[in-house]
Enzyme design. Structure first.
Site, PDB file in Angstrom:
ATOM      1  N   SER A   1      18.924  32.070 -13.435  1.00  0.00           N
ATOM      2  CA  SER A   1      19.637  30.860 -13.067  1.00  0.00           C
ATOM      3  C   SER A   1      18.818  29.587 -13.272  1.00  0.00           C
ATOM      4  O   SER A   1      17.582  29.578 -13.144  1.00  0.00           O
ATOM      5  CB  SER A   1      20.406  30.981 -11.753  1.00  0.00           C
ATOM      6  OG  SER A   1      21.443  29.867 -11.532  1.00  0.00           O
ATOM      7  N   ASP A   2      19.674  28.357 -13.460  1.00  0.00           N
ATOM      8  CA  ASP A   2      18.744  27.139 -13.435  1.00  0.00           C
ATOM      9  C   ASP A   2      19.643  25.931 -13.031  1.00  0.00           C
ATOM     10  O   ASP A   2      21.073  26.066 -13.244  1.00  0.00           O
ATOM     11  CB  ASP A   2      18.208  26.844 -14.804  1.00  0.00           C
ATOM     12  CG  ASP A   2      16.919  25.765 -14.726  1.00  0.00           C
ATOM     13  OD1 ASP A   2      16.112  25.842 -14.074  1.00  0.00           O
ATOM     14  OD2 ASP A   2      17.279  24.689 -15.141  1.00  0.00           O
TER      15      ASP A   2
END
Length: 188
Positions: free
Chosen positions: A68-69
């Protein structure tokens, strides 16, 4: 079921994943978080999430890897993680009394293929007095977070409204993780 890995050093993402009541391991990705400025904000954040997940997956091909980011964006300007007090103060001052957009991408990679998506939320901040900002940047809280704040931390007292998912703002769109892992056969 295949072993599940979260490719993130973020304690917030770990906390969110724990809500699924699944066994998982954390292996931190050491990929460079480089973004192509020619891509849209959504494409940039998905690209980084995918790089993080692929970096861990290449050494764990029998597993399911979640990456994720998160990007915080104000008027087209991307606010990353501040490197010092001056940057943190500038970021908090910029979002004070305004709304901004938080975009969090999700990449799930396994031998069955790749899932890549994102979610966005609008966060509305009340006005923050300059002396409160100065006190805040003296704490450790702003320095490992995009936009220099954590929705569940100090900043929560200034957030008047969220349009979208709380967990997207916190750093992992839980509803997307839940749906995709269910499709992959995890009993959640």
């Amino acid at each position: 079921m295949k072993k599940l890995i979260l490719a993130s050093a973020s304690p917030r993402r770990r906390e969110i994943m724990e809500k699924l009541n699944l066994d998982f391991e954390v292996i931190v990705s050491d990929s460079e978080e480089t973004m192509d400025p020619n891509l849209s904000i959504e494409e940039r954040v998905m690209s980084v999430a995918r790089m993080k997940a692929l970096n861990v997956y290449k050494n764990n091909p029998d597993c399911v890897v979640v990456g994720s980011d998160t990007i915080v964006e104000v008027d087209g300007r991307i606010l990353g993680k501040p490197h010092n007090k001056m940057e943190a103060e500038e970021m908090i001052s910029l979002i004070s009394g305004r709304r901004h957009r938080v975009v969090t991408a999700l990449a799930i990679i396994s031998s069955e293929g790749e899932y890549l998506d994102y979610d966005a939320a609008e966060v509305h901040f009340d006005e923050i007095r300059p002396e409160a900002i100065k006190r805040y940047v003296e704490t450790p809280e702003p320095y490992d977070k995009a936009g220099a704040y954590a929705i569940q931390g100090w900043a929560s007292v200034y957030i008047s409204r969220i349009e979208g998912s709380f967990y997207t703002v916190m750093g992992l769109p839980l509803h997307l993780v839940f749906r995709q892992l269910q499709k992959m056969g995890y009993n959640i």
